[in-house]
Design an enzyme around this catalytic site. Structure first.
Site, mmCIF file in Angstrom:
data_model
loop_
_atom_site.group_PDB
_atom_site.id
_atom_site.type_symbol
_atom_site.label_atom_id
_atom_site.label_comp_id
_atom_site.label_asym_id
_atom_site.label_seq_id
_atom_site.Cartn_x
_atom_site.Cartn_y
_atom_site.Cartn_z
ATOM 1 N N HIS A 1 0.870 -1.184 0.000
ATOM 2 C CA HIS A 1 0.000 0.000 0.000
ATOM 3 C C HIS A 1 0.906 1.233 0.000
ATOM 4 O O HIS A 1 1.693 1.410 -0.914
ATOM 5 C CB HIS A 1 -0.932 -0.119 1.219
ATOM 6 C CG HIS A 1 -2.087 0.830 1.254
ATOM 7 N ND1 HIS A 1 -2.451 1.646 0.218
ATOM 8 C CD2 HIS A 1 -2.995 1.095 2.246
ATOM 9 C CE1 HIS A 1 -3.515 2.367 0.555
ATOM 10 N NE2 HIS A 1 -3.855 2.050 1.791
ATOM 11 N N ASP B 1 2.797 5.280 -7.003
ATOM 12 C CA ASP B 1 4.049 5.185 -6.258
ATOM 13 C C ASP B 1 5.274 5.038 -7.143
ATOM 14 O O ASP B 1 6.398 5.123 -6.655
ATOM 15 C CB ASP B 1 3.985 3.992 -5.293
ATOM 16 C CG ASP B 1 3.013 4.254 -4.170
ATOM 17 O OD1 ASP B 1 3.025 5.381 -3.652
ATOM 18 O OD2 ASP B 1 2.235 3.346 -3.829
ATOM 19 N N HIS C 1 -2.408 -2.516 -9.827
ATOM 20 C CA HIS C 1 -3.366 -1.903 -8.910
ATOM 21 C C HIS C 1 -4.624 -2.745 -8.885
ATOM 22 O O HIS C 1 -5.011 -3.299 -9.916
ATOM 23 C CB HIS C 1 -3.710 -0.470 -9.369
ATOM 24 C CG HIS C 1 -4.279 0.356 -8.263
ATOM 25 N ND1 HIS C 1 -5.610 0.323 -7.937
ATOM 26 C CD2 HIS C 1 -3.688 1.199 -7.389
ATOM 27 C CE1 HIS C 1 -5.801 1.128 -6.909
ATOM 28 N NE2 HIS C 1 -4.663 1.671 -6.557
HETATM 29 N N1 CMC Z 1 4.704 -7.206 -10.459
HETATM 30 C C1 CMC Z 1 4.587 -8.403 -11.073
HETATM 31 N N2 CMC Z 1 3.442 -9.073 -11.156
HETATM 32 C C2 CMC Z 1 2.356 -8.526 -10.573
HETATM 33 C C3 CMC Z 1 2.401 -7.279 -9.934
HETATM 34 C C4 CMC Z 1 3.634 -6.607 -9.888
HETATM 35 N N3 CMC Z 1 3.747 -5.425 -9.292
HETATM 36 N N4 CMC Z 1 1.180 -6.979 -9.456
HETATM 37 C C5 CMC Z 1 0.385 -7.999 -9.794
HETATM 38 N N5 CMC Z 1 1.092 -8.931 -10.466
HETATM 39 C C6 CMC Z 1 0.591 -10.165 -11.064
HETATM 40 C C7 CMC Z 1 0.316 -11.220 -10.008
HETATM 41 O O1 CMC Z 1 1.445 -12.026 -9.779
HETATM 42 C C8 CMC Z 1 -0.828 -11.955 -10.629
HETATM 43 O O2 CMC Z 1 -0.311 -12.807 -11.620
HETATM 44 P P1 CMC Z 1 -0.950 -14.287 -11.847
HETATM 45 O O3 CMC Z 1 -2.345 -14.022 -12.337
HETATM 46 O O4 CMC Z 1 -0.059 -14.931 -12.845
HETATM 47 O O5 CMC Z 1 -0.923 -14.957 -10.508
HETATM 48 C C9 CMC Z 1 -1.632 -10.871 -11.330
HETATM 49 O O6 CMC Z 1 -0.671 -9.858 -11.646
HETATM 50 C C10 CMC Z 1 -2.756 -10.283 -10.489
HETATM 51 O O7 CMC Z 1 -2.184 -9.833 -9.250
HETATM 52 P P2 CMC Z 1 -2.986 -9.775 -7.885
HETATM 53 O O8 CMC Z 1 -2.010 -9.899 -6.757
HETATM 54 O O9 CMC Z 1 -4.130 -10.723 -7.920
HETATM 55 O O10 CMC Z 1 -3.578 -8.306 -7.950
HETATM 56 P P3 CMC Z 1 -4.144 -7.489 -6.723
HETATM 57 O O11 CMC Z 1 -5.205 -6.642 -7.241
HETATM 58 O O12 CMC Z 1 -4.449 -8.370 -5.571
HETATM 59 O O13 CMC Z 1 -2.866 -6.607 -6.275
HETATM 60 C C11 CMC Z 1 -1.386 -4.842 -5.871
HETATM 61 C C12 CMC Z 1 -2.759 -5.257 -6.423
HETATM 62 C C13 CMC Z 1 -1.246 -3.323 -5.936
HETATM 63 C C14 CMC Z 1 -1.244 -5.272 -4.391
HETATM 64 C C15 CMC Z 1 -0.293 -5.533 -6.730
HETATM 65 O O14 CMC Z 1 -0.396 -5.124 -8.072
HETATM 66 C C16 CMC Z 1 1.115 -5.282 -6.206
HETATM 67 O O15 CMC Z 1 1.583 -6.006 -5.310
HETATM 68 N N6 CMC Z 1 1.821 -4.224 -6.729
HETATM 69 C C17 CMC Z 1 3.124 -3.858 -6.210
HETATM 70 C C18 CMC Z 1 2.954 -3.023 -4.964
HETATM 71 C C19 CMC Z 1 2.493 -1.611 -5.276
HETATM 72 O O16 CMC Z 1 2.999 -0.958 -6.174
HETATM 73 N N7 CMC Z 1 1.526 -1.120 -4.460
HETATM 74 C C20 CMC Z 1 1.021 0.241 -4.589
HETATM 75 C C21 CMC Z 1 -0.409 0.287 -5.009
HETATM 76 S S1 CMC Z 1 -0.876 1.953 -5.488
HETATM 77 C C22 CMC Z 1 -0.841 2.856 -4.026
HETATM 78 C C23 CMC Z 1 -1.957 2.545 -3.145
HETATM 79 O O17 CMC Z 1 -3.088 3.005 -3.404
HETATM 80 O O18 CMC Z 1 -1.727 1.847 -2.143
#
Ligand code: CMC
Length: 429
Positions: A268, A363, A307
């Site tokens: 986050h 970010d 995201h």
């Molecule tokens: N790098 C590589 N792969 C990713 C990433 C990433 N940053 N984010 C998601 N994926 C992949 C994930 O491995 C999954 O792949 P598969 O379908 O093969 O298993 C797919 O994309 C879907 O990911 P998810 O975890 O189900 O997506 P989510 O909606 O639960 O997660 C997130 C959203 C923001 C937590 C995630 O994208 C992430 O961890 N990003 C990196 C951390 C980050 O930048 N966070 C800041 C968010 S913006 C500021 C805020 O509002 O907090």
């Protein structure tokens, strides 16, 4: 039969149910009537991480993640970033309308005159270890504010709430700057009421021996823009924490400490810190392809990408990227910018990222700007928390006044042991 309904057939019993649809939503509680035997609990929905559950009705922030749209109270984020200030935007988020000249004057005066913190809070900050993380100090100190303002418990009194709003918006910035100065071993700098909200924050952070701190207008404006972009983001993890904790009717300082704790995590608000660590690790443009390969191999995530809601370019990232160039005019270009640009270029043309709709989020570039402005990396999540305070309190107040809301209390699917008798120690294997 009304068209705005969903007809469900329970194949276990052959019975049909007509569930009303409103705002493209059905009420989960309407499913409870679906049962096989009269004493069954009834059907529930299973939705870990709330991926398809609306926990509230809100009139504050609108996001269309597929189109990359973000609006506060109907106003597009790019217009606010260009034309507004953080304090005006905070007023809008909290009150629902842009202020008139008099309203803005009054609001600014009140926030400005609540920036001082009690000297005992200063001593409280003194008690933290010399290398304490500023986000940990912020969370602890905001929680401690509740002991200084017992009147904040009167949450259904509009006048009392108004006072806590002034205090929270104002004091979070002072606590944040004091946490930084404590960590650096520098004397605290008291607020300067003649400066803007962002200008004063820079003053409390960076003033040295000069009699009056004069912020660079470009850096001051950049910080205003960053604060506007971070002011609210509807039902994210920390806002959900704010609403959930607040639903127990605790005071707003305690609830906000919990929200800030939720923000601290690397998925986050801690992501900007993680992005910079990642860019430092990659170090040079030629190492980007190797890093991308490791992300695709599942070794780690590309921080600042992806995201839950945006499946398109995060509109905040677009604005921040422009702001970065304005800041570099003053500070000089950061060498990590080239690494970030190459990372973005490769990721946006790679099928792994395209197929998963992973785009840079807010970010990805904010950390590079903060670094160029001389903020240490540990301050990044704190810089997110300062403006998000406006969103947290607006969402908290909306929750309190919403007659649909009750204490947050999700259900669970129990998959543990059935009843069994206590086993004495000597008989355990
Ligand atoms: N790098 C590589 N792969 C990713 C990433 C990433 N940053 N984010 C998601 N994926 C992949 C994930 O491995 C999954 O792949 P598969 O379908 O093969 O298993 C797919 O994309 C879907 O990911 P998810 O975890 O189900 O997506 P989510 O909606 O639960 O997660 C997130 C959203 C923001 C937590 C995630 O994208 C992430 O961890 N990003 C990196 C951390 C980050 O930048 N966070 C800041 C968010 S913006 C500021 C805020 O509002 O907090």
């Amino acid at each position: 039969m009304s068209n705005d309904t969903l007809t469900i057939t329970d194949n276990r019993t052959g019975k049909q149910y007509e569930i009303p649809i409103k705002d493209e939503t059905i009420k989960a509680i309407d499913l409870r009537q679906i049962r096989v035997k009269p004493d069954d609990f009834g059907i529930m929905t299973y939705d870990p991480a709330f991926t398809n559950t609306a926990s509230c009705k809100s009139r504050i922030t609108f996001i269309d993640g597929d189109k990359g749209i973000l609006r506060y109270r109907g106003y597009p984020i790019d217009q606010l970033a260009e034309k507004s200030t953080y304090l005006e935007t905070a007023y809008l988020i909290l009150h629902g309308e842009l202020p008139t000249t008099d309203q803005l004057k009054d609001w600014t005066w009140n926030v400005t005159h609540h920036t001082f913190i009690h000297e005992s809070i200063k001593k409280f900050i003194d008690g933290f270890h010399h290398d304490a993380h500023p986000m940990g100090m912020l969370i602890g100190t905001v929680g401690a504010l509740s002991t200084f303002y017992p009147d904040a418990k009167d949450i259904f009194n509009a006048e009392s709430r108004r006072k806590q709003v002034y205090r929270l918006i104002a004091k979070v910035a002072t606590i944040a700057a004091f946490a930084y100065r404590h960590r650096m071993g520098l004397p605290y700098v008291y607020p300067d009421n003649e400066l803007s909200f962002a200008g004063n924050f820079l003053n409390m952070m960076f003033k040295k021996t000069e009699l009056k701190y004069q912020p660079s207008p470009i850096l001051e404006k950049a910080l205003e823009v960053l604060f506007i972009l971070h002011a609210d983001h509807e039902q994210n993890c920390s806002t959900n924490a704010m609403r959930s904790i607040g639903s127990s009717q605790v005071d707003p300082y305690s609830a906000l400490a919990g929200a800030a704790a939720a923000l601290y995590g690397p998925l986050h608000g801690g992501a900007n810190e993680a992005v910079l660590k990642m860019l430092n690790q990659i170090k040079s443009v030629d190492r980007v392809p190797e890093y991308i390969k490791r992300v695709k191999d599942g070794d780690f995530r590309l921080m600042g990408f992806g995201h839950r809601v945006y499946k398109n370019y995060d509109p905040r990232a677009t604005i921040i990227k422009q702001t970065a160039y304005e800041v570099f005019e003053v500070t000089g270009k950061d060498e990590l910018l080239d690494v970030a640009l190459e990372l973005e270029r490769i990721a946006l043309s790679d099928d792994y990222f395209i197929s998963r709709k992973l785009y840079p989020n807010v970010d990805f570039y904010s950390g590079i700007i903060y670094k160029a402005m001389d903020f240490p990396v540990e301050m990044f999540p704190v810089l997110f928390a300062i403006p998000r305070t406006a969103g947290w309190i607006a969402q908290w107040e909306e929750m309190l006044l919403d007659e649909d809301q009750k204490i947050a209390r999700p259900r669970q699917i129990y998959l543990g042991s059935d009843v069994r008798d206590y086993v004495p120690m000597v008989k355990r294997t």
